[in-house]
Design a protein around this motif. Sequence first.
Motif, PDB file in Angstrom:
ATOM      1  N   ARG A 165      29.346  46.488  39.482  1.00  0.00           N
ATOM      2  CA  ARG A 165      29.985  45.757  38.401  1.00  0.00           C
ATOM      3  C   ARG A 165      30.730  44.533  38.938  1.00  0.00           C
ATOM      4  O   ARG A 165      30.670  43.457  38.363  1.00  0.00           O
ATOM      5  CB  ARG A 165      30.953  46.700  37.710  1.00  0.00           C
ATOM      6  CG  ARG A 165      31.405  46.205  36.373  1.00  0.00           C
ATOM      7  CD  ARG A 165      32.260  47.256  35.739  1.00  0.00           C
ATOM      8  NE  ARG A 165      33.211  46.656  34.850  1.00  0.00           N
ATOM      9  CZ  ARG A 165      34.263  47.283  34.363  1.00  0.00           C
ATOM     10  NH1 ARG A 165      34.488  48.535  34.691  1.00  0.00           N
ATOM     11  NH2 ARG A 165      35.086  46.679  33.556  1.00  0.00           N
ATOM     12  N   GLN A 215      30.147  40.661  38.036  1.00  0.00           N
ATOM     13  CA  GLN A 215      31.247  39.824  37.535  1.00  0.00           C
ATOM     14  C   GLN A 215      31.434  38.593  38.405  1.00  0.00           C
ATOM     15  O   GLN A 215      31.667  37.504  37.924  1.00  0.00           O
ATOM     16  CB  GLN A 215      32.542  40.622  37.535  1.00  0.00           C
ATOM     17  CG  GLN A 215      32.629  41.570  36.364  1.00  0.00           C
ATOM     18  CD  GLN A 215      33.948  42.290  36.347  1.00  0.00           C
ATOM     19  OE1 GLN A 215      34.638  42.315  37.369  1.00  0.00           O
ATOM     20  NE2 GLN A 215      34.298  42.858  35.233  1.00  0.00           N
ATOM     21  N   CYS A 235      34.115  32.896  39.773  1.00  0.00           N
ATOM     22  CA  CYS A 235      34.269  32.066  40.973  1.00  0.00           C
ATOM     23  C   CYS A 235      34.318  32.904  42.238  1.00  0.00           C
ATOM     24  O   CYS A 235      33.732  32.576  43.248  1.00  0.00           O
ATOM     25  CB  CYS A 235      35.535  31.234  40.823  1.00  0.00           C
ATOM     26  SG  CYS A 235      36.416  30.933  42.312  1.00  0.00           S
ATOM     27  N   GLY A 236      35.027  34.039  42.192  1.00  0.00           N
ATOM     28  CA  GLY A 236      35.147  34.894  43.386  1.00  0.00           C
ATOM     29  C   GLY A 236      33.914  35.745  43.546  1.00  0.00           C
ATOM     30  O   GLY A 236      33.278  36.111  42.573  1.00  0.00           O
ATOM     31  N   TRP A 289      32.400  39.292  44.970  1.00  0.00           N
ATOM     32  CA  TRP A 289      32.770  40.645  45.424  1.00  0.00           C
ATOM     33  C   TRP A 289      31.517  41.335  45.904  1.00  0.00           C
ATOM     34  O   TRP A 289      30.568  41.470  45.158  1.00  0.00           O
ATOM     35  CB  TRP A 289      33.363  41.467  44.270  1.00  0.00           C
ATOM     36  CG  TRP A 289      34.669  40.952  43.843  1.00  0.00           C
ATOM     37  CD1 TRP A 289      34.902  39.842  43.099  1.00  0.00           C
ATOM     38  CD2 TRP A 289      35.942  41.498  44.145  1.00  0.00           C
ATOM     39  NE1 TRP A 289      36.230  39.669  42.913  1.00  0.00           N
ATOM     40  CE2 TRP A 289      36.897  40.681  43.546  1.00  0.00           C
ATOM     41  CE3 TRP A 289      36.379  42.614  44.864  1.00  0.00           C
ATOM     42  CZ2 TRP A 289      38.253  40.917  43.638  1.00  0.00           C
ATOM     43  CZ3 TRP A 289      37.724  42.862  44.945  1.00  0.00           C
ATOM     44  CH2 TRP A 289      38.653  42.012  44.348  1.00  0.00           C
ATOM     45  N   VAL A 338      41.569  35.670  39.893  1.00  0.00           N
ATOM     46  CA  VAL A 338      40.458  35.125  39.104  1.00  0.00           C
ATOM     47  C   VAL A 338      39.577  36.237  38.533  1.00  0.00           C
ATOM     48  O   VAL A 338      39.176  36.196  37.378  1.00  0.00           O
ATOM     49  CB  VAL A 338      39.604  34.158  39.971  1.00  0.00           C
ATOM     50  CG1 VAL A 338      38.259  33.849  39.321  1.00  0.00           C
ATOM     51  CG2 VAL A 338      40.370  32.874  40.235  1.00  0.00           C
ATOM     52  N   VAL A 339      39.289  37.241  39.360  1.00  0.00           N
ATOM     53  CA  VAL A 339      38.299  38.237  38.915  1.00  0.00           C
ATOM     54  C   VAL A 339      38.895  39.396  38.108  1.00  0.00           C
ATOM     55  O   VAL A 339      38.154  40.185  37.546  1.00  0.00           O
ATOM     56  CB  VAL A 339      37.482  38.818  40.102  1.00  0.00           C
ATOM     57  CG1 VAL A 339      36.704  37.733  40.805  1.00  0.00           C
ATOM     58  CG2 VAL A 339      38.365  39.583  41.061  1.00  0.00           C
ATOM     59  N   ARG A 353      40.154  41.246  35.110  1.00  0.00           N
ATOM     60  CA  ARG A 353      40.024  41.049  33.653  1.00  0.00           C
ATOM     61  C   ARG A 353      40.837  42.060  32.843  1.00  0.00           C
ATOM     62  O   ARG A 353      41.135  41.829  31.700  1.00  0.00           O
ATOM     63  CB  ARG A 353      38.551  41.164  33.225  1.00  0.00           C
ATOM     64  CG  ARG A 353      37.579  40.410  34.111  1.00  0.00           C
ATOM     65  CD  ARG A 353      37.429  38.975  33.666  1.00  0.00           C
ATOM     66  NE  ARG A 353      36.803  38.191  34.703  1.00  0.00           N
ATOM     67  CZ  ARG A 353      35.603  37.617  34.597  1.00  0.00           C
ATOM     68  NH1 ARG A 353      34.916  37.722  33.498  1.00  0.00           N
ATOM     69  NH2 ARG A 353      35.105  36.909  35.599  1.00  0.00           N
ATOM     70  N   ASN A 354      41.079  43.224  33.445  1.00  0.00           N
ATOM     71  CA  ASN A 354      41.814  44.237  32.681  1.00  0.00           C
ATOM     72  C   ASN A 354      42.678  45.100  33.609  1.00  0.00           C
ATOM     73  O   ASN A 354      42.628  44.945  34.833  1.00  0.00           O
ATOM     74  CB  ASN A 354      40.843  45.103  31.878  1.00  0.00           C
ATOM     75  CG  ASN A 354      39.782  45.711  32.770  1.00  0.00           C
ATOM     76  OD1 ASN A 354      40.086  46.241  33.841  1.00  0.00           O
ATOM     77  ND2 ASN A 354      38.534  45.621  32.347  1.00  0.00           N
ATOM     78  N   GLU A 370      40.914  47.159  36.434  1.00  0.00           N
ATOM     79  CA  GLU A 370      40.521  46.327  37.574  1.00  0.00           C
ATOM     80  C   GLU A 370      41.742  45.925  38.391  1.00  0.00           C
ATOM     81  O   GLU A 370      41.707  45.907  39.619  1.00  0.00           O
ATOM     82  CB  GLU A 370      39.795  45.076  37.089  1.00  0.00           C
ATOM     83  CG  GLU A 370      38.323  45.302  36.856  1.00  0.00           C
ATOM     84  CD  GLU A 370      37.648  44.103  36.218  1.00  0.00           C
ATOM     85  OE1 GLU A 370      36.640  44.310  35.538  1.00  0.00           O
ATOM     86  OE2 GLU A 370      38.161  42.968  36.393  1.00  0.00           O
TER      87      GLU A 370
END
Lengths: 226, 226
Positions: A212, A216, A221-222, A224, B63-64, B66-67, B70
């Motif tokens: 995931r 994402q 931009c990043g 993972w 940046v990554v 979202r919730n 995470e």
Amino acid sequence: MPQSFKPKSVRELLTEMKDVSDLMIDLAYAAVLFESDELADRVHELETRMDKLMYQIRTIAAVVTRNVREARKITGILQVASAAEAISNATGDIADLVRMGIEIHPVARDALRTADEKIAWVEVSEDSVLVGKKFYELKLPSSIGIWTFAIKRGKSWIVLPQKNTEVHVGDALIVKGPPDGVAILCKMAGARREVWAPERRLPSIRKALAKRCVRQARRGCGRWES
Amino acid sequence: MPQSFKPKSVRELLTEMKDVSDLMIDLAYAAVLFESDELADRVHELETRMDKLMYQIRTIAAVVTRNVREARKITGILQVASAAEAISNATGDIADLVRMGIEIHPVARDALRTADEKIAWVEVSEDSVLVGKKFYELKLPSSIGIWTFAIKRGKSWIVLPQKNTEVHVGDALIVKGPPDGVAILCKMAGARREVWAPERRLPSIRKALAKRCVRQARRGCGRWES
């Protein structure tokens, strides 16, 4: 009767502080890598040990200091000791992640696995050349660059095995060293390769999460990696 | 034209942070041991590098995320990164002792020399088997457990020599490893033994101070060894 005070020398204390802080770094990273509460607890114990060593070294420094010139010299020693203690506190923070049950993201564990000095978990099989040998006979640090800093034997742990500790069948050696040294150790241990199994075993969830994150990251931009 | 932003992955950043913090520990202790301003300066440079890495990893994490779920996972990564940064800051404090010209008490240097993983300074003689060899050919980490983390060549320094760095006559190899590995390296380097000479060379003053400390300690409670 109160116990008599047998102070260690400052040199002994400082050597122990350096050795303990080095060991704590390895143990803390290993605790994260293998999600081991046991290893994290050992780090915590060593943090307390470190505080005591710091107290002892401060006490001795205060006792022997007679004038400003001496005080200046001792400041240098105390600063090295403080730095070792600060390193120990930082490793304590790493281990606390595991002790608090915070789930470690797979990228963090991957990052630790791909570092220059690798930490690995190698299990000793029945037909291994290591079985029955003592560490002083094996001389793993100077023959293949491998430092064994913990052993999981059944349900118990041996932290920092001594020179005359014997290797048993089924021992899990927690080691650090260069990747090719780890490969040689695996051969010696009769293991196909190092074990990569955290104690809590949640591979499917981790895998899904990792995928995931990659998805994402491709959008964002990043980046993972799993 | 502004440069395009090419972010590294979190794994790459974290791996680099671990490697850099490991290197900084060795460099900082070596700076104290050999009273080398040059090595202390390298530690300082790496501290700045570490701050940048920390900034990058925090940016990507922000940046990554979202919730909340995470965010919780990323907290773990940031804590490992922060610990690596804290270790780097501690090593910076050690190196600052040298940069500030604070005289290091001989017991501090002795303590570092007698630690389990020894730091040593080995000079390569003309008839050494190491001369002209590249590090990837020598494989010192996995053959004798020796990590070369710096080389003094003439007046310049090479920090963390690469795999294809060649060993020259007269190179001073700054290494860490087990004492018997250091002994083997000395033989390979054609050196009788490791060099034990701080750059500032004040042996007589140090000796006198050390003796004085021993005398004082015998009278007092703390014991100071030279």
